[in-house]
Enzyme design. Structure first.
Site, PDB file in Angstrom:
ATOM      1  N   LYS A  74       0.610  -1.038   0.059  1.00 36.23           N
ATOM      2  CA  LYS A  74       0.103   0.140   0.038  1.00 36.23           C
ATOM      3  C   LYS A  74       0.845   1.169  -0.163  1.00 36.23           C
ATOM      4  CE  LYS A  74      -3.679   2.179   2.964  1.00 36.23           C
ATOM      5  NZ  LYS A  74      -4.602   2.002   4.161  1.00 36.23           N
ATOM      6  N   ASP A 106     -14.126   1.866   9.664  1.00 32.20           N
ATOM      7  CA  ASP A 106     -14.271   1.846   8.204  1.00 32.20           C
ATOM      8  C   ASP A 106     -14.399   0.387   7.692  1.00 32.20           C
ATOM      9  OD1 ASP A 106     -14.408   3.119   5.782  1.00 32.20           O
ATOM     10  OD2 ASP A 106     -12.255   3.273   5.500  1.00 32.20           O
TER      11      ASP A 106
END
Length: 144
Positions: A15, A124
């Site tokens: 990422k 989230d």
């Protein structure tokens, strides 16, 4: 993104955080939280993805951050999308009810672990961050 270590062909998920101050700050917090989770979770009860390392790097005068994770399977969202948003169809079987129960239990165990042992709240949780690690196992990432 998926990357391969040249020395042995091992695959990793990487990422890369764009050079935006607030993104980099959030990524540092995320990395610290993940490190803390895995320091305390020796038996993998949290069902959280394993972050192997993180580091900063510079390219074209801009500072980025990279987080290196174990390579898992497809996201739950990608699986659902591949099945045309249906649980089952004639061409690709979807999840049967027993598999859904296993996933739900693991998700709830992971949320419970974060809450009860680390006093964290996952802010989230959604299907594109729930990843199929192997048959009947699901892992999550992104913590606050």
């Amino acid at each position: 993104m998926e990357c391969e270590r040249i020395s042995d062909g091992q695959l990793y998920a990487v990422k890369v955080i764009r050079p935006v101050t607030r993104y980099l700050e959030s990524a540092r917090i995320e990395a610290e939280i993940i490190v803390n989770i895995h320091k305390q979770d020796k038996r993998n009860e949290s069902h959280c993805v394993r972050m192997l390392e993180y580091f900063d790097f510079e390219e074209d005068g801009k500072k980025y951050m990279a987080l290196i994770f174990e390579k898992l399977g497809t996201s739950l969202f990608e699986f659902i999308k591949a099945n045309k948003y249906r649980g089952r169809n004639y061409f690709k079987p979807g999840f049967d009810i027993e598999t859904i129960k296993i996933f739900a239990r693991q998700i709830l165990e992971g949320i419970g672990y974060l809450h009860d042992r680390l006093e964290l709240t996952h802010t989230d949780l959604k299907v594109n961050i729930l990843t199929i690690a192997r048959k009947h196992t699901i892992k999550t990432y992104r913590y606050r």
